[in-house]
Design a protein around this motif. Structure first.
Motif, PDB file in Angstrom:
ATOM      1  N   GLY A  87       0.786  -1.222   0.000  1.00  0.00           N
ATOM      2  CA  GLY A  87       0.000   0.000   0.000  1.00  0.00           C
ATOM      3  C   GLY A  87       0.814   1.265   0.000  1.00  0.00           C
ATOM      4  O   GLY A  87       0.337   2.315  -0.442  1.00  0.00           O
ATOM      5  N   LEU A  88       2.040   1.218   0.496  1.00  0.00           N
ATOM      6  CA  LEU A  88       2.877   2.415   0.522  1.00  0.00           C
ATOM      7  C   LEU A  88       3.220   2.909  -0.880  1.00  0.00           C
ATOM      8  O   LEU A  88       3.629   4.060  -1.048  1.00  0.00           O
ATOM      9  N   GLU A  89       3.067   2.036  -1.885  1.00  0.00           N
ATOM     10  CA  GLU A  89       3.397   2.399  -3.264  1.00  0.00           C
ATOM     11  C   GLU A  89       2.211   2.972  -4.034  1.00  0.00           C
ATOM     12  O   GLU A  89       2.352   3.377  -5.186  1.00  0.00           O
ATOM     13  N   SER A  90       1.024   2.990  -3.436  1.00  0.00           N
ATOM     14  CA  SER A  90      -0.174   3.346  -4.200  1.00  0.00           C
ATOM     15  C   SER A  90      -0.221   4.824  -4.564  1.00  0.00           C
ATOM     16  O   SER A  90       0.104   5.706  -3.758  1.00  0.00           O
ATOM     17  N   ASN A  91      -0.672   5.090  -5.782  1.00  0.00           N
ATOM     18  CA  ASN A  91      -0.876   6.466  -6.245  1.00  0.00           C
ATOM     19  C   ASN A  91      -2.007   7.158  -5.498  1.00  0.00           C
ATOM     20  O   ASN A  91      -2.124   8.395  -5.536  1.00  0.00           O
ATOM     21  N   TYR A  92      -2.874   6.385  -4.869  1.00  0.00           N
ATOM     22  CA  TYR A  92      -4.056   6.950  -4.231  1.00  0.00           C
ATOM     23  C   TYR A  92      -3.797   7.439  -2.812  1.00  0.00           C
ATOM     24  O   TYR A  92      -4.692   7.972  -2.173  1.00  0.00           O
ATOM     25  N   LEU A  93      -2.584   7.268  -2.313  1.00  0.00           N
ATOM     26  CA  LEU A  93      -2.250   7.722  -0.977  1.00  0.00           C
ATOM     27  C   LEU A  93      -1.995   9.229  -0.945  1.00  0.00           C
ATOM     28  O   LEU A  93      -1.301   9.760  -1.818  1.00  0.00           O
ATOM     29  N   THR A  94      -2.506   9.879   0.068  1.00  0.00           N
ATOM     30  CA  THR A  94      -2.088  11.242   0.366  1.00  0.00           C
ATOM     31  C   THR A  94      -0.736  11.219   1.067  1.00  0.00           C
ATOM     32  O   THR A  94       0.139  12.050   0.815  1.00  0.00           O
ATOM     33  N   ALA A  95      -0.562  10.251   1.961  1.00  0.00           N
ATOM     34  CA  ALA A  95       0.711  10.066   2.657  1.00  0.00           C
ATOM     35  C   ALA A  95       0.783   8.637   3.155  1.00  0.00           C
ATOM     36  O   ALA A  95      -0.240   7.999   3.412  1.00  0.00           O
ATOM     37  N   GLY A  96       1.994   8.124   3.266  1.00  0.00           N
ATOM     38  CA  GLY A  96       2.219   6.787   3.794  1.00  0.00           C
ATOM     39  C   GLY A  96       3.259   6.832   4.892  1.00  0.00           C
ATOM     40  O   GLY A  96       4.287   7.506   4.763  1.00  0.00           O
ATOM     41  N   ASN A 107      -3.259  -3.319 -11.173  1.00  0.00           N
ATOM     42  CA  ASN A 107      -4.261  -2.374 -11.635  1.00  0.00           C
ATOM     43  C   ASN A 107      -3.527  -1.347 -12.487  1.00  0.00           C
ATOM     44  O   ASN A 107      -2.583  -0.702 -12.022  1.00  0.00           O
ATOM     45  N   TRP A 108      -3.953  -1.217 -13.729  1.00  0.00           N
ATOM     46  CA  TRP A 108      -3.188  -0.366 -14.640  1.00  0.00           C
ATOM     47  C   TRP A 108      -3.223   1.103 -14.233  1.00  0.00           C
ATOM     48  O   TRP A 108      -2.355   1.886 -14.625  1.00  0.00           O
ATOM     49  N   ARG A 109      -4.203   1.501 -13.416  1.00  0.00           N
ATOM     50  CA  ARG A 109      -4.240   2.882 -12.921  1.00  0.00           C
ATOM     51  C   ARG A 109      -3.312   3.083 -11.722  1.00  0.00           C
ATOM     52  O   ARG A 109      -3.064   4.215 -11.302  1.00  0.00           O
ATOM     53  N   ASP A 110      -2.831   1.980 -11.158  1.00  0.00           N
ATOM     54  CA  ASP A 110      -2.034   2.060  -9.930  1.00  0.00           C
ATOM     55  C   ASP A 110      -1.049   0.888  -9.954  1.00  0.00           C
ATOM     56  O   ASP A 110      -1.218  -0.103  -9.247  1.00  0.00           O
ATOM     57  N   MET A 111      -0.003   1.025 -10.767  1.00  0.00           N
ATOM     58  CA  MET A 111       0.850  -0.122 -11.084  1.00  0.00           C
ATOM     59  C   MET A 111       1.978  -0.362 -10.090  1.00  0.00           C
ATOM     60  O   MET A 111       2.484  -1.484  -9.970  1.00  0.00           O
ATOM     61  N   LYS A 112       2.407   0.668  -9.370  1.00  0.00           N
ATOM     62  CA  LYS A 112       3.591   0.503  -8.515  1.00  0.00           C
ATOM     63  C   LYS A 112       3.449  -0.575  -7.435  1.00  0.00           C
ATOM     64  O   LYS A 112       4.421  -1.275  -7.136  1.00  0.00           O
TER      65      LYS A 112
END
Length: 403
Positions: free
Chosen positions: A45-54, A386-391
């Motif tokens: 989850g730390l790699e997700s584009n959807y995070l505001t902060a990790g 998920n191609w929108r959030d690949m990391k």
């Protein structure tokens, strides 16, 4: 954009797996600021584009960890706190008043105690007329020997509350086996002797043929405001465990069973998300209750892709106190965890002797064809990719390679 203006941040504790990752994606895509809290710095989850902060929680389930959570609330603003694991739920339940500006969206203590205790859950379900496997929980060696003489084997051994015994097993260097098959009284006694130093033994449960059927609900003020269900196509381990491939199932199927599940959750006094898990035998058209999971579940990505919105319901209905608008369910989807599928194929093709359920039907050709064809089906989704959030996918690959 979020349905409500200027939403408070959502803090998600436990973002190491596909469960926490899917919660990040569901809430972040809705415009909610998401603060991901990991224990492992290599968490997906730390790699997700959807995070505001990790952030990484330095001392989980300690007073120092509580202090760090309060600091996060001061840094990023007051908000709502979700978690994934039963252990973290228990920790937060015990420390509701020590979280500063964070409002924990967690179960009530009494209801959570019921679902943690499989024997207690099954007893309550049986009193409601729900089919449950025959079972017994020995509390002494005399009871173990009596069961060996009287129980109709084969059986599956499961800990009534794995979290309660995990620490003691670890201290003694004994592996926590979540499900173990025994076919004779002699096999049962051999396993039971392993646990004599602990002074506790697993629940002995009648073996039930079939596949996993999961029914999922969001309970609010005693009513099921959202429901979803799936059937497992493949499991790890192959003889039964958690979903490596699962299909969404239209709500028209198993309608009466859904009402049974809701009655059980009402009897428990449950509020929020829950999974009611059955073993479904299509030959006999019979479902037998296995357990209730009072948390987000391993196949949660399928529910999220299908638009069930259980994460949004938790945030908005359990937290904000308003019902979000949710789309119609997409019941035509399949979801898969490819890394686990590869492990499963290896077991079926190359290690059949390690499959503990002797009644498991091996179909190697069928399994290989299905594994390949699923890559070509447009209705298939993936637990991590998920191609929108690949990391997160590439982090998962690096983790698998030990990098």
């Amino acid at each position: 954009m979020s349905e409500f203006a200027h939403p408070a941040p959502c803090y998600i504790l436990g973002i190491e797996s596909q469960i926490g990752l899917s919660l990040i994606r569901e809430l972040g895509a809705a415009g909610i600021p998401v603060i991901g809290i990991a224990v492992d710095p290599k968490a997906l989850g730390l790699e997700s584009n959807y995070l505001t902060a990790g952030v990484v929680l330095e001392a989980p389930r300690t007073d120092a960890g509580l202090a760090q959570l309060r600091t996060l609330a001061a840094q990023y603003g007051p908000g709502y706190l979700l978690t994934v694991s039963e252990a973290n739920n228990s920790w937060l339940i015990a420390n509701r008043g020590a979280l500063g500006g964070l409002v924990p969206l967690i179960p009530e203590q009494d209801a959570f105690a019921v679902v943690l205790d499989k024997a207690r859950t099954l007893s309550l379900a049986a009193s409601l007329g729900i089919a449950v496997p025959q079972g017994a929980c020995p509390r002494s060696w005399d009871e173990v020997e009596a069961l060996a003489r009287s129980f109709p084997f084969p059986a599956v051994l499961k800990w009534a509350d794995p979290n309660a015994v995990a620490g003691r097993l670890g201290e003694l260097g004994i592996e926590l086996v979540k499900a173990e098959y025994v076919y004779t009284p002699e096999e049962f006694l051999a396993v039971a002797r392993r646990y004599q130093p602990v002074g506790a033994w697993p629940l002995v449960q009648e073996y039930c043929a079939g596949t996993g059927l999961g029914q999922f609900f969001f309970m609010h003020k005693g009513e099921a405001v959202r429901r979803f269900q799936h059937l497992r196509v493949a499991e790890w381990p192959p003889e039964g465990g958690f979903s490596s491939v699962c299909d969404a199932v239209p709500l028209e199927r198993f309608a009466a069973l859904q009402e049974d599940s809701i009655r059980l959750l009402q009897a428990i006094g449950w509020e929020g998300v829950a999974m009611v898990e059955y073993r479904y035998d299509p030959v006999r058209d019979r479902a037998v209750l296995m357990e209730v999971n009072g948390r987000f579940w391993g196949s949660f990505p399928l529910a999220s892709y299908a638009g069930a919105g259980f994460g949004l319901l938790t945030y908005y209905l359990q937290g904000v106190g308003k019902m979000p608008a949710l789309p119609a369910l997409n019941n035509g989807l399949r979801c898969r965890m490819v890394a686990t599928e590869i492990k499963r194929l290896r077991r079926i093709l190359l290690q059949p002797g390690l499959i503990r359920d002797r009644s498991f039907r091996r179909r190697p050709v069928h399994e290989v064809i299905r594994f390949v064809v699923d890559f070509l089906r447009p209705s298939v989704r993936y637990y991590v990719w998920n191609w929108r959030d690949m990391k997160p996918f590439f982090r998962d690959v690096r983790n698998a390679l030990g990098l």
